[in-house]
Scaffold this active site. Structure first.
Site, PDB file in Angstrom:
ATOM      1  N   ASP A 112       0.857  -1.181   0.000  1.00 14.05           N
ATOM      2  CA  ASP A 112       0.000   0.000   0.000  1.00 14.05           C
ATOM      3  C   ASP A 112       0.900   1.238   0.000  1.00 14.05           C
ATOM      4  OD1 ASP A 112      -2.500   1.509   0.516  1.00 14.05           O
ATOM      5  OD2 ASP A 112      -3.198  -0.405   1.313  1.00 14.05           O
ATOM      6  N   ASP A 218      -3.249   4.621  -2.260  1.00 18.34           N
ATOM      7  CA  ASP A 218      -4.349   5.148  -1.456  1.00 18.34           C
ATOM      8  C   ASP A 218      -4.804   6.523  -1.955  1.00 18.34           C
ATOM      9  OD1 ASP A 218      -5.877   4.719   1.072  1.00 18.34           O
ATOM     10  OD2 ASP A 218      -4.921   6.608   1.639  1.00 18.34           O
ATOM     11  N   GLU A 275      -6.542   3.826  -5.922  1.00 21.65           N
ATOM     12  CA  GLU A 275      -7.869   3.976  -5.324  1.00 21.65           C
ATOM     13  C   GLU A 275      -8.406   5.355  -5.693  1.00 21.65           C
ATOM     14  OE1 GLU A 275     -10.081   3.904  -0.981  1.00 21.65           O
ATOM     15  OE2 GLU A 275      -8.269   5.033  -1.300  1.00 21.65           O
ATOM     16  N   HIS A 350     -11.152  -3.398   3.063  1.00 24.20           N
ATOM     17  CA  HIS A 350     -11.157  -3.054   4.486  1.00 24.20           C
ATOM     18  C   HIS A 350     -12.013  -1.832   4.815  1.00 24.20           C
ATOM     19  CE1 HIS A 350      -8.370  -0.442   2.551  1.00 24.20           C
ATOM     20  NE2 HIS A 350      -8.289   0.317   3.618  1.00 24.20           N
ATOM     21  N   ASP A 351     -12.550  -1.166   3.785  1.00 29.73           N
ATOM     22  CA  ASP A 351     -13.391   0.012   4.012  1.00 29.73           C
ATOM     23  C   ASP A 351     -14.871  -0.282   3.768  1.00 29.73           C
ATOM     24  OD1 ASP A 351     -11.135   1.603   4.443  1.00 29.73           O
ATOM     25  OD2 ASP A 351     -11.009   2.207   2.329  1.00 29.73           O
TER      26      ASP A 351
HETATM   27  O1  TEU Z   1      -9.955   5.265   1.759  1.00 30.67           O
HETATM   28  C1  TEU Z   1     -10.480   6.369   1.102  1.00 30.67           C
HETATM   29  C2  TEU Z   1     -11.949   6.568   1.022  1.00 30.67           C
HETATM   30  O2  TEU Z   1     -12.357   7.486   0.370  1.00 30.67           O
HETATM   31  C3  TEU Z   1     -12.987   5.772   1.692  1.00 30.67           C
HETATM   32  O3  TEU Z   1     -13.167   4.552   1.122  1.00 30.67           O
HETATM   33  C4  TEU Z   1     -12.777   5.792   3.185  1.00 30.67           C
HETATM   34  O4  TEU Z   1     -12.680   4.499   3.649  1.00 30.67           O
HETATM   35  C5  TEU Z   1     -13.904   6.424   3.927  1.00 30.67           C
HETATM   36  O5  TEU Z   1     -14.918   5.513   4.084  1.00 30.67           O
HETATM   37  C6  TEU Z   1     -14.458   7.689   3.405  1.00 30.67           C
HETATM   38  O6  TEU Z   1     -15.752   7.861   3.922  1.00 30.67           O
HETATM   39  C7  TEU Z   1      -8.586   5.135   1.910  1.00 30.67           C
HETATM   40  C8  TEU Z   1      -8.247   3.917   2.736  1.00 30.67           C
HETATM   41  O7  TEU Z   1      -8.643   2.764   2.057  1.00 30.67           O
HETATM   42  C9  TEU Z   1      -8.871   4.072   4.078  1.00 30.67           C
HETATM   43  O8  TEU Z   1      -8.737   2.927   4.877  1.00 30.67           O
HETATM   44  C10 TEU Z   1      -8.226   5.269   4.728  1.00 30.67           C
HETATM   45  O9  TEU Z   1      -8.851   5.532   5.943  1.00 30.67           O
HETATM   46  C11 TEU Z   1      -8.303   6.507   3.847  1.00 30.67           C
HETATM   47  O10 TEU Z   1      -7.981   6.263   2.496  1.00 30.67           O
HETATM   48  C12 TEU Z   1      -7.316   7.540   4.330  1.00 30.67           C
HETATM   49  O11 TEU Z   1      -6.026   7.099   4.094  1.00 30.67           O
END
Ligand code: TEU
Length: 588
Positions: A112, A218, A275, A350-351
Site C-alpha cells: 500500500d 491510497d 484507489e 477493508h473500508d
Molecule cells: O480510503 C479512502 C476513502 O475514500 C474511503 O473509502 C474511506 O474508507 C472512507 O470511508 C471515506 O468515507 C482510503 C483507505 O482505504 C482508508 O482505509 C483510509 O482511511 C483513507 O484512504 C485515508 O487514508
C-alpha cells in the site's frame, strides 16, 4: 418483455496480456489476519504462517495494507516512517522474508502506498508545523485563517473532512491552518512542491528495490487540489462543513503527477492500482487507465460500493435495484475494452461492509449460496480480481446487536458523535443513521479472520484488538476447507476456472443481456477471444422462471458447465430457465 439479443461480436484485437491482468490478488488487513506472537494484533509473521492457505486458495498475489510505522490513528493509513515497520507488526526483515517467501511460491507482493497524506508524527510534519520558514515549511498545505466579521478566526474554507468536522486544523506556531482531508492527524502533502514529489518517488524506489511487484495507491486521485482551494457549494444544507471533492478528487495536475509515478514503476516493471473515490466521469477514468496514457494500470472505481449511499453523506441510505448494478457493471466492463484500459474487480475491502450482507437479501440458511453467487458474479467479469480476507469464507458483517463499544474505526465513532448532535430531537433521523452505520461501517470488514472454532477463532491466543464476529463457529477456514461444497472450495474452483479459461474469462469482451430483469443477471464473455463463456445468476432468494436468450440455451446444450452453485443440471422449461435461490452458473 421481448429479449434484446446481445450485440454482434466486436472486431477488436483485444487487450494485450500481462501478469497483473490475469492475477487474482488477495488483500490482507494485517491487524486482523493472523497474530503470531500472542498480543491480540495480527502481524507479518502471521501472514507468513498462512502462505500454504493462500496458495491453496489459488491467488497469485498478496496486497498488504499498510504495515509501516504509524501512530495508528487510522489503522496505519497515517504513516510516520515510510521505510520502517510498525513494531507490533514486525520488522523490515519480516517483510523481506514475506516477499521472498511469496516469490518462492510464484506469487507477487503488492504494498500500500499512502502519499496523499502522512501522519502528523512524521518528521516532515513535525518540522513543517514548527515555523513558517523551516526547510519543510511547504511540504504540507498551509493557509491563513479566515477572519469572521466578529474578528474570530475560522478555517480557510468550508471543506468537510472524511472522518468528521472541518478539513482544517489550526496551528499556533504558524498561526495558520493545515489541510487534512481525512483526520487532523493525517495532514495532506503539498504535491505542488517538487521536493515532495521527489520524496514520494524515493519511497517507491526504496520498496521496489526490495523486490515488491506493485502498489495499491491510497486515494491517489486526491493528490492535486484546485489552486486557491475555493469554498465548496452547499450540497448538504444544514451542515457546517461541505464535501469539497469537486476541488480535490481530480485536480488539474493529477495526470502529470501520475505520469511521474508511472516512470518509476516502469523502471522496475511494477504495476499500480489506484484507489479513486469520487471519480465517475468516463473521460477522467480514461485519462488515467487507457494504456497509452502511461499513468495507472487500473483503478478502484467506486460506483458499486457507492450504490447505497444517499444524498446526506456516507451513512444515509439509498435504495438500489439490480438494474442499477447491471448498468454499472455493463458501463465499465464495455468501456475498458473500448479504451484499452483495465478493470479492478472488487466487492469488498477493508473500508466496505461484507458483500454477502450488503448486496444480497438472503435467509440465513442461504448465506453460503448467496456468497457463491456473488463470487461467480465478480469472478467471471473482465479485470484483475481482488479478494478481501474472509470474503472467500463468505464472512458476514457484524451482528446487529453489538453495541457501539465494539466498534473501533474512527470514521464510525466520529460520525456517530456528530450524528448524536445533528439528530438531537429527531429520533427517526437517528434511527435511520444507526441502521445505515451498522450496514456500512468499515468495522464490518475489520473483525478478525475466522480460522477455526478454537479460542478467538484461531486468530490469536490473546484477546483480539477487535472482537471476533460471533459467526466464527459456523464460518471458519478449517471447517470450510473440509466441506467440498463450501464457499471456500467454490472460490478455489472459480480461481482455477479463471486460469483455465483465461482467454474468455480474463481477456474476452463483455456483453450483458439487457432485458431489464430485476432478479437475473446474464452476460457473455469472449467475443472471439477464447470460447464464449456465459454466466447466469439469480440474485434473489426466490425461485424464478427466466426467459433465456437462444445463444445461452445453445451454450447450455452444447457446452460444459465450468462452475455453479447447485450440483444438479440446470432446469430448462422450453425457452425458460427455472433458477433456484442464488442459482449461478457459468458455461463455456
Ligand atoms: O480510503 C479512502 C476513502 O475514500 C474511503 O473509502 C474511506 O474508507 C472512507 O470511508 C471515506 O468515507 C482510503 C483507505 O482505504 C482508508 O482505509 C483510509 O482511511 C483513507 O484512504 C485515508 O487514508
Amino acid at each position: 418483455m421481448a429479449i434484446m439479443t446481445v450485440t454482434e461480436t466486436q472486431t477488436h484485437k483485444g487487450p494485450s496480456r500481462a501478469w497483473w491482468k490475469e492475477a487474482s490478488i488477495y488483500q490482507i488487513y494485517p491487524a486482523s489476519f493472523k497474530d503470531s506472537n500472542g498480543d491480540g494484533l495480527g502481524d507479518v509473521r502471521g501472514v507468513i504462517q498462512k502462505l500454504d492457505y493462500l496458495q491453496s486458495l489459488g491467488v497469485d498475489a498478496v496486497w498488504l495494507c499498510p504495515i509501516y510505522k504509524s501512530p495508528q490513528k487510522d489503522m496505519g493509513y497515517d504513516i510516520s516512517d515510510y521505510r520502517d515497520i510498525h513494531e507490533p507488526y514486525g520488522t523490515l526483515q519480516d517483510v523481506e522474508e514475506l516477499t521472498a517467501a511469496l516469490h518462492g511460491r510464484g506469487m507477487k507482493m503488492v504494498m500500500d502506498l499512502v502519499v496523499n497524506h502522512t501522519s502528523d508524527q512524521h518528521v516532515w510534519f513535525q518540522e513543517s508545523k514548527s515555523s513558517r520558514d523551516n526547510s519543510k515549511h511547504d511540504f504540507y498545505i498551509w493557509k491563513e485563517p479566515r477572519l469572521l466579521e466578529n474578528g474570530t478566526r475560522a478555517p480557510p474554507n468550508n471543506w468537510a473532512s472524511a472522518f468528521g468536522g472541518s478539513a482544517w486544523t489550526y496551528n499556533e506556531a504558524r498561526d495558520q491552518y493545515y489541510l487534512g482531508l481525512f483526520c487532523p492527524e493525517q495532514p495532506d502533502l503539498n504535491w505542488e512542491n517538487p521536493q515532495v514529489v521527489r520524496e514520494v518517488h524515493d519511497i517507491m524506489e526504496f520498496w521496489l528495490k526490495k523486490g515488491i511487484d506493485g502498489f495499491r495507491m491510497d486515494v491517489i486521485n486526491m493528490i492535486s487540489k484546485v489552486p486557491g482551494l475555493p469554498d465548496a457549494p452547499i450540497t448538504l444544507p444544514g451542515r457546517q462543513w461541505q464535501p469539497g471533492d469537486m476541488y480535490y478528487a481530480y485536480g488539474p495536475r493529477l495526470n502529470e503527477y501520475l505520469q511521474g509515478l508511472r516512470g518509476i514503476l516502469d523502471r522496475y516493471n511494477a504495476f499500480a492500482v489506484g484507489e479513486m473515490p469520487n471519480v465517475k466521469k468516463d473521460s477522467q477514468v480514461a485519462a488515467v487507465v487507457a494504456s497509452d496514457r502511461k499513468e495507472l494500470n487500473m483503478i478502484f472505481q467506486f460506483d458499486i460500493v457507492d450504490m447505497d449511499i444517499g444524498d446526506d453523506g456516507k451513512f444515509s441510505p439509498r435504495d438500489w435495484s439490480l438494474n442499477t448494478l447491471k448498468g454499472i457493471v455493463n458501463r465499465w466492463q464495455t468501456f475498458m475494452y473500448e479504451i484499452d484500459g483495465w478493470n479492478a474487480l472488487f466487492l469488498e475491502n477493508h473500508d466496505q461492509a461484507r458483500s454477502v450482507s450488503r448486496f444480497t437479501k438472503h435467509r440465513p440458511e442461504h448465506r453460503a449460496l448467496a456468497a457463491k453467487m456473488l463470487a461467480t458474479f465478480i469472478g467471471t467479469q473482465s479485470g484483475t480480481l481482488y479478494i478481501y480476507q474472509g470474503q472467500e469464507l463468505g464472512m458476514t458483517s457484524l451482528p446487529e446487536d453489538w453495541s457501539l463499544d465494539e466498534f473501533r474505526d474512527l470514521e464510525s465513532l466520529n460520525h456517530h458523535a456528530e450524528a448524536v448532535e445533528y439528530f438531537r430531537g429527531n429520533e427517526e433521523g437517528m434511527k435511520v443513521f444507526m441502521r445505515d452505520l451498522r450496514k456500512k461501517a468499515r468495522d464490518n470488514a475489520r473483525s478478525p479472520m475466522q480460522w477455526n472454532t478454537e479460542e478467538n477463532a484461531g486468530f490469536s491466543s490473546a484477546t483480539p484488538w477487535m472482537r471476533v464476529n460471533d459467526s466464527y463457529t459456523e464460518i471458519n477456514a478449517k471447517r470450510l476447507d473440509n466441506e467440498s461444497s463450501s464457499v471456500l472450495n467454490y472460490w478455489r474452483n472459480l480461481l482455477k476456472a479463471r486460469k483455465e479459461h483465461v482467454d474468455s474469462l480474463v481477456y474476452g469482451n463483455f456483453e450483458l443481456v439487457q432485458d431489464g430483469d430485476e432478479a437475473v443477471v446474464c452476460f457473455r464473455r469472449g467475443g472471439g477471444h477464447g470460447a464464449d463463456a456465459w454466466t447466469v445468476l439469480n440474485f434473489t432468494d426466490d425461485e424464478v422462471l427466466w426467459q433465456a436468450p437462444d445463444a445461452l440455451l445453445q451454450a447450455i446444450a452444447g457446452g460444459k458447465q465450468v462452475i455453479g452453485t447447485y450440483d444438479d443440471a440446470v432446469v430448462r422449461e422450453g425457452n425458460k430457465l427455472r433458477l433456484r435461490p442464488f442459482e449461478a452458473r457459468t458455461f463455456i
